[in-house]
Design an enzyme around this catalytic site. Structure first.
Site, PDB file in Angstrom:
ATOM      1  N   SER A   1     -77.237 -65.894 -64.781  1.00 53.47           N
ATOM      2  CA  SER A   1     -76.021 -65.105 -64.582  1.00 53.47           C
ATOM      3  C   SER A   1     -75.882 -63.919 -65.525  1.00 53.47           C
ATOM      4  CB  SER A   1     -74.784 -66.005 -64.693  1.00 53.47           C
ATOM      5  OG  SER A   1     -74.622 -66.762 -63.508  1.00 53.47           O
TER       6      SER A   1
ATOM      7  N   LYS B   1     -72.104 -61.998 -71.997  1.00 50.56           N
ATOM      8  CA  LYS B   1     -72.287 -62.642 -70.700  1.00 50.56           C
ATOM      9  C   LYS B   1     -73.227 -63.811 -70.895  1.00 50.56           C
ATOM     10  CE  LYS B   1     -71.702 -63.395 -66.407  1.00 50.56           C
ATOM     11  NZ  LYS B   1     -71.731 -64.841 -66.734  1.00 50.56           N
ATOM     12  N   THR B   2     -72.864 -64.929 -70.321  1.00 47.28           N
ATOM     13  CA  THR B   2     -73.694 -66.128 -70.384  1.00 47.28           C
ATOM     14  C   THR B   2     -74.553 -66.253 -69.126  1.00 47.28           C
ATOM     15  OG1 THR B   2     -71.950 -67.452 -69.369  1.00 47.28           O
ATOM     16  CG2 THR B   2     -72.007 -67.380 -71.778  1.00 47.28           C
ATOM     17  N   GLY B   3     -75.553 -67.106 -69.208  1.00 47.44           N
ATOM     18  CA  GLY B   3     -76.388 -67.419 -68.055  1.00 47.44           C
ATOM     19  C   GLY B   3     -76.943 -68.818 -68.187  1.00 47.44           C
TER      20      GLY B   3
END
Length: 260
Positions: free
Chosen positions: A70, A198-200
């Site tokens: 993501s 932003k994480t993923g």
């Protein structure tokens, strides 16, 4: 153990090596945070003011490529807004409920971005990935899942480069497009610092979890860019571990008190 060395390799999108070598501090002490969480990975911090890097696990940072998961929503959003597929962060799409881009970005709602990808189309998406030189540029056969299924991959170093270029409006998009995405990335703001990220989260080919946090922290109007990449077996939850680990490392580096 902290080790200061000078390295003359290209850090993609972050610094271009010229006559002066890059100042890279290899900080193996950071490894204790990964060990205590039961994960392995890499972390890098770039001080924009001095040009100094602090890196744990250099080889993984610069040589190994991974699915963006993501974190691709950063570039995905830039492309969608620039092409007019999405007007701004408040544009909604009807899924099981009405969802805006801002909500889908912050909560990592995959179906929203899958629909956006289908609306962008493969040819346009490929054009922008090529223009950005994003990782291996590969979409494969699935326009709505290539960032999740290990088709497209990039290194942590490339991730850091994208964050720096986004912050300074240096990607090949209009200023408005940059600013909208940066607003969505801001997660914490107070008198001492502003934290944007932003994480993923996805799975690699071995079936292990792969997690990211990419972004920057500002103190006294001074940006520091970071990338955290980790992997772990399925019995360890990376959902909360990612941010917890990031904050422990940043705290160790002297952040969150407004003194940097």
């Amino acid at each position: 153990m902290r080790k200061y060395i000078y390295i003359s390799f290209l850090l993609f999108g972050t610094l271009i090596v010229s006559c002066s070598p890059n100042n890279v501090q290899l900080n193996e002490e950071i490894g204790k945070y990964f060990d205590s969480a039961g994960v392995k990975g890499t972390f890098a911090l770039f001080d924009n003011g001095t040009g100094d890097f602090t890196i744990y696990n250099l080889n993984r940072y610069k040589d190994s490529a991974y699915s963006p998961a993501s974190t691709f929503k950063v570039v995905h959003s830039l492309i969608a807004i620039e092409t007019g597929v999405v007007s701004d962060e408040k544009m909604s799409i009807q899924l099981d409920s009405v969802v805006t881009m801002e909500t889908a970005f912050k909560k990592s709602i995959v179906p929203y971005y899958q629909e956006v990808a289908r609306r962008i189309g493969k040819d346009t998406m490929q054009f922008w990935l090529d223009s950005l030189q994003y990782g291996n540029h590969s979409i494969g056969k699935s326009i709505d899942s290539f960032w999740l299924n290990n088709t497209i991959k990039l290194t942590p170093d490339e991730q850091l480069g994208i964050m720096k270029r986004l912050f300074f409006n240096q990607l090949p998009f209009q200023k408005r497009t940059h600013e909208i995405v940066k607003r969505m990335m801001l997660r914490e703001s107070n008198a001492n610092y502003q934290l944007s990220y932003k994480t993923g989260l996805t799975y690699n080919e071995k079936g292990d979890q792969l997690g990211w946090v990419v972004g920057w922290i500002e103190e006294n109007k001074h940006p520091y860019f970071f990338v955290l990449n980790m992997e772990a077996p399925s019995n360890i939850s990376l959902v909360d571990t990612r941010i917890s680990l990031l904050k422990k490392i940043l705290s160790n580096q002297g952040f969150f008190e407004g003194k940097r």
